[in-house]
Design a protein around this motif. Structure first.
Motif, PDB file in Angstrom:
ATOM      1  N   LEU A  24      10.603 -24.283  40.453  1.00  0.00           N
ATOM      2  CA  LEU A  24      10.681 -22.846  40.147  1.00  0.00           C
ATOM      3  C   LEU A  24      11.913 -22.498  39.320  1.00  0.00           C
ATOM      4  O   LEU A  24      11.902 -21.527  38.570  1.00  0.00           O
ATOM      5  N   ARG A  25      12.967 -23.288  39.471  1.00  0.00           N
ATOM      6  CA  ARG A  25      14.199 -23.115  38.691  1.00  0.00           C
ATOM      7  C   ARG A  25      14.652 -24.491  38.212  1.00  0.00           C
ATOM      8  O   ARG A  25      15.583 -25.069  38.759  1.00  0.00           O
ATOM      9  N   PRO A  26      13.995 -25.034  37.191  1.00  0.00           N
ATOM     10  CA  PRO A  26      14.316 -26.401  36.744  1.00  0.00           C
ATOM     11  C   PRO A  26      15.704 -26.488  36.103  1.00  0.00           C
ATOM     12  O   PRO A  26      16.229 -25.509  35.587  1.00  0.00           O
ATOM     13  N   ALA A  27      16.241 -27.685  36.151  1.00  0.00           N
ATOM     14  CA  ALA A  27      17.538 -27.955  35.537  1.00  0.00           C
ATOM     15  C   ALA A  27      17.404 -27.909  34.016  1.00  0.00           C
ATOM     16  O   ALA A  27      16.359 -28.226  33.460  1.00  0.00           O
ATOM     17  N   GLU A  28      18.479 -27.538  33.371  1.00  0.00           N
ATOM     18  CA  GLU A  28      18.530 -27.593  31.905  1.00  0.00           C
ATOM     19  C   GLU A  28      18.449 -29.056  31.469  1.00  0.00           C
ATOM     20  O   GLU A  28      18.821 -29.962  32.212  1.00  0.00           O
ATOM     21  N   ARG A  37      16.688 -37.246  35.093  1.00  0.00           N
ATOM     22  CA  ARG A  37      16.138 -36.405  34.016  1.00  0.00           C
ATOM     23  C   ARG A  37      14.698 -35.943  34.251  1.00  0.00           C
ATOM     24  O   ARG A  37      13.906 -35.852  33.335  1.00  0.00           O
ATOM     25  N   ASP A  38      14.393 -35.601  35.525  1.00  0.00           N
ATOM     26  CA  ASP A  38      13.068 -35.056  35.816  1.00  0.00           C
ATOM     27  C   ASP A  38      13.096 -33.535  35.929  1.00  0.00           C
ATOM     28  O   ASP A  38      12.114 -32.932  36.323  1.00  0.00           O
ATOM     29  N   ARG A  39      14.227 -32.925  35.562  1.00  0.00           N
ATOM     30  CA  ARG A  39      14.463 -31.483  35.589  1.00  0.00           C
ATOM     31  C   ARG A  39      14.568 -30.935  37.007  1.00  0.00           C
ATOM     32  O   ARG A  39      14.630 -29.741  37.216  1.00  0.00           O
ATOM     33  N   LEU A  40      14.608 -31.842  38.003  1.00  0.00           N
ATOM     34  CA  LEU A  40      14.843 -31.472  39.390  1.00  0.00           C
ATOM     35  C   LEU A  40      16.175 -32.070  39.802  1.00  0.00           C
ATOM     36  O   LEU A  40      16.492 -33.199  39.425  1.00  0.00           O
ATOM     37  N   VAL A  41      16.951 -31.323  40.545  1.00  0.00           N
ATOM     38  CA  VAL A  41      18.181 -31.868  41.120  1.00  0.00           C
ATOM     39  C   VAL A  41      17.977 -31.791  42.625  1.00  0.00           C
ATOM     40  O   VAL A  41      17.946 -30.708  43.205  1.00  0.00           O
TER      41      VAL A  41
END
Length: 66
Positions: A24-28, A37-41
């Motif tokens: 819902l709030r992916p990483a830059e 680098r899956d846009r999830l932290v």
């Protein structure tokens, strides 16, 4: 954390844990906390930092290009 060394420490694990990202709030794309680098932290990124922890004798040696 430093331009002088490439240590991976418990500080890195804490920083990753304190900067979560979700679908819902992916990483830059440039997020320093999204290790894989899956846009999830998330826990996966913390685990990767833990598995690849270093100390002064095992850290990546930085060089200066001529």
């Amino acid at each position: 954390n430093s331009a002088r060394d490439a240590l991976v420490t418990v500080i890195d694990q804490l920083l990753i844990r304190n900067h979560p990202a979700s679908p819902l709030r992916p990483a830059e794309l440039s997020s320093r906390y999204d290790i894989n680098r899956d846009r999830l932290v998330n826990a996966t990124d913390v685990l990767l930092a833990r598995i690849h922890a270093t100390n002064p004798s095992t850290a990546l040696r930085l060089i200066r290009a001529p």
